[in-house]
Motif scaffolding. Structure first.
Motif, PDB file in Angstrom:
ATOM      1  N   GLN A 195       6.640   1.214  -9.121  1.00  7.52           N
ATOM      2  CA  GLN A 195       6.705  -0.136  -9.637  1.00  7.52           C
ATOM      3  C   GLN A 195       7.953  -0.859  -8.563  1.00  7.52           C
ATOM      4  OE1 GLN A 195       8.653  -1.025 -13.641  1.00  7.52           O
ATOM      5  NE2 GLN A 195       8.804   1.202 -13.740  1.00  7.52           N
ATOM      6  N   LEU A 196       7.677  -2.145  -8.188  1.00  7.36           N
ATOM      7  CA  LEU A 196       8.694  -2.565  -7.362  1.00  7.36           C
ATOM      8  C   LEU A 196       9.643  -3.571  -8.367  1.00  7.36           C
ATOM      9  CD1 LEU A 196       9.464  -2.842  -4.265  1.00  7.36           C
ATOM     10  CD2 LEU A 196       8.245  -5.070  -4.337  1.00  7.36           C
ATOM     11  N   VAL A 197      10.962  -3.429  -8.448  1.00 11.50           N
ATOM     12  CA  VAL A 197      11.646  -4.002  -9.428  1.00 11.50           C
ATOM     13  C   VAL A 197      12.644  -5.057  -8.528  1.00 11.50           C
ATOM     14  CG1 VAL A 197      11.527  -2.297 -11.246  1.00 11.50           C
ATOM     15  CG2 VAL A 197      13.454  -2.136  -9.652  1.00 11.50           C
TER      16      VAL A 197
ATOM     17  N   SER B 114      14.114   6.859  -7.323  1.00 12.16           N
ATOM     18  CA  SER B 114      13.989   5.368  -7.016  1.00 12.16           C
ATOM     19  C   SER B 114      14.784   5.323  -5.891  1.00 12.16           C
ATOM     20  CB  SER B 114      14.915   4.741  -8.123  1.00 12.16           C
ATOM     21  OG  SER B 114      16.235   5.313  -8.108  1.00 12.16           O
ATOM     22  N   ALA B 115      14.636   4.203  -4.970  1.00 12.58           N
ATOM     23  CA  ALA B 115      15.168   3.883  -3.787  1.00 12.58           C
ATOM     24  C   ALA B 115      15.237   2.305  -3.532  1.00 12.58           C
ATOM     25  CB  ALA B 115      14.607   4.745  -2.670  1.00 12.58           C
TER      26      ALA B 115
ATOM     27  N   LYS C 212       0.812  -1.082   0.185  1.00  8.23           N
ATOM     28  CA  LYS C 212       0.039   0.054  -0.106  1.00  8.23           C
ATOM     29  C   LYS C 212       0.934   1.310  -0.128  1.00  8.23           C
ATOM     30  CE  LYS C 212      -4.188   1.910   2.262  1.00  8.23           C
ATOM     31  NZ  LYS C 212      -3.515   3.321   2.546  1.00  8.23           N
ATOM     32  N   PRO C 213       1.975   1.333   0.714  1.00 10.66           N
ATOM     33  CA  PRO C 213       2.880   2.527   0.515  1.00 10.66           C
ATOM     34  C   PRO C 213       3.211   2.892  -0.926  1.00 10.66           C
ATOM     35  CG  PRO C 213       3.517   0.972   2.293  1.00 10.66           C
ATOM     36  CD  PRO C 213       2.628   0.443   1.672  1.00 10.66           C
ATOM     37  N   LEU C 214       3.600   1.797  -1.700  1.00 12.20           N
ATOM     38  CA  LEU C 214       3.775   2.373  -3.092  1.00 12.20           C
ATOM     39  C   LEU C 214       2.338   3.069  -3.687  1.00 12.20           C
ATOM     40  CD1 LEU C 214       5.674   0.012  -2.654  1.00 12.20           C
ATOM     41  CD2 LEU C 214       5.794  -0.390  -5.090  1.00 12.20           C
TER      42      LEU C 214
ATOM     43  N   TRP D 202      15.100  -5.626  -3.650  1.00  7.71           N
ATOM     44  CA  TRP D 202      14.107  -4.865  -4.384  1.00  7.71           C
ATOM     45  C   TRP D 202      14.607  -3.265  -4.375  1.00  7.71           C
ATOM     46  CZ3 TRP D 202       9.864  -7.105  -0.833  1.00  7.71           C
ATOM     47  CH2 TRP D 202       9.307  -8.417  -1.283  1.00  7.71           C
ATOM     48  N   ALA D 203      13.919  -2.720  -5.625  1.00  2.53           N
ATOM     49  CA  ALA D 203      13.865  -1.301  -5.593  1.00  2.53           C
ATOM     50  C   ALA D 203      12.652  -0.630  -5.851  1.00  2.53           C
ATOM     51  CB  ALA D 203      14.990  -0.675  -6.185  1.00  2.53           C
ATOM     52  N   VAL D 204      12.032   0.473  -5.366  1.00  2.00           N
ATOM     53  CA  VAL D 204      10.929   1.323  -5.481  1.00  2.00           C
ATOM     54  C   VAL D 204      11.354   2.205  -6.709  1.00  2.00           C
ATOM     55  CG1 VAL D 204       8.995   2.755  -4.825  1.00  2.00           C
ATOM     56  CG2 VAL D 204       9.921   0.797  -3.408  1.00  2.00           C
ATOM     57  N   VAL D 205      10.511   2.351  -7.725  1.00  2.00           N
ATOM     58  CA  VAL D 205      10.733   3.184  -8.995  1.00  2.00           C
ATOM     59  C   VAL D 205       9.511   4.087  -9.168  1.00  2.00           C
ATOM     60  CG1 VAL D 205      11.231   3.643 -11.316  1.00  2.00           C
ATOM     61  CG2 VAL D 205      12.521   1.909 -10.050  1.00  2.00           C
TER      62      VAL D 205
END
Length: 338
Positions: A214-216, A263-264, A200-202, A285-288
């Protein structure tokens, strides 16, 4: 703003998983839970007797992968067709440990599925009926068992085998018998976390910016989850992996690629509270967070056009005033002199 959103979403995601691991760890250390699982192991040994293979009878004391007994195979085969009222299923769904599993879900307020197996991969407690009975042949179980040493396991985003419409993340931890000096795996606790609340944070941070998140996966360089099927997702992922090590990317590069991106990396290894030196299998993982540059720059362009319009209007007014003043103060006096 997009980088801050990605960083905040990654921190919140790792925080949620940290809390889940802590809950399972506390449950695994509860004396009555340990006693229940230990009793299940003893019951297995008593039932198997000397006629079964060494891999099945000595799994709790030797670092080998348990093999299913003949009874395990028979029950696993008919398990999907058994109703919950069947004594073989009811004995797993309605016992002291299963009640504790349901209590954990009710306290949290977020749906999940939790199960516990003994050291032989046999299901001994669950909050709802599972897809199968024998678990020691599942990848998550093999990873958490880790040859008898045990390790924390967090899987990547996957489709729930019990429901193709649902995506989940699996968390599994080993249970240890702490009565002796040797850390002996006596069972495995597993929970399936729906991404509807886990990620949900995304959704929240992407919505704040009217962007897509997106989660990569850093190892496979694939998207494992996206908040929406935005047209910029593929380009954003490729841009992220291309410039991941570049540090600050010039704004001209972003504009040239028609994308604004932040990204992070998700700091699971740093945030999850697991005993120092203990093994863990964690996704990378990384959040973009991204959106097309024309959308991101639209407010800037609108402001620039507004300022330019006001400036042009002001210049025109000043020009007209200048002509009027010059006409009254300069040209008219000259004409009168003539």
């Amino acid at each position: 703003a997009h980088a801050d959103a990605a960083s905040d979403a990654s921190d919140r995601l790792s925080g949620i998983l940290r809390d889940e691991v802590e809950k399972l760890t506390l449950l695994s250390r509860f004396p009555r839970v340990i006693a229940y699982v230990d009793q299940a192991n003893k019951a297995h040994l008593a039932e198997v007797g000397a006629g079964e293979s060494a891999a099945a009878t000595q799994a709790a004391t030797q670092p080998v992968l348990p093999s299913p007994t003949a009874a395990d195979l028979k029950l696993d085969q008919v398990w999907p067709s058994l109703p919950e009222s069947d004594p073989r299923v009811a004995g797993i769904l309605k016992n002291e440990l299963a009640d504790r599993l349901r209590l954990l879900s009710s306290i949290s307020g977020n749906p999940r599925q939790i199960m516990v197996t003994n050291a032989y991969g046999e299901l001994i407690a669950a909050d709802v009926k599972t897809a199968d009975y024998f678990q020691a042949d599942e990848d998550w179980w093999i990873q958490a068992y880790d040859g008898g040493k045990g390790q924390l396991y967090v899987g990547t985003v996957e489709t729930n085998p019990a429901s193709a419409a649902q995506q989940i993340v699996t968390v599994a931890i080993p249970m240890y018998d702490r009565a002796g000096d040797a850390r002996q795996v006596i069972g495995i606790i597993k929970e399936k976390l729906p991404v509807s609340w886990l990620l949900k944070p995304l959704h929240d941070r992407a919505a704040d910016l009217r962007a897509a998140a997106q989660l990569v996966d850093l190892d496979t360089q694939r998207t494992v989850y996206q908040t929406e099927a935005a047209p910029t997702n593929d380009r954003a992922r490729e841009f992220f992996f291309t410039h991941r090590r570049d540090g600050a990317v010039p704004i001209t590069t972003l504009l040239f690629n028609n994308i604004i991106i932040g990204s992070a990396e998700v700091p699971l290894a740093q945030r999850l509270q697991w005993p120092t030196g203990a093994r863990a299998s964690l996704p990378k993982w990384a959040v973009v967070v991204s959106k097309p540059s024309e959308e991101a720059m639209a407010p800037v362009y609108h402001t620039a056009i507004t300022v330019a319009g006001v400036g042009i209007a002001l210049v025109l007014v000043l020009f007209i005033l200048g002509v009027a003043i010059s006409n009254r103060e300069v040209i008219m006096p000259i004409l009168r002199l003539r």
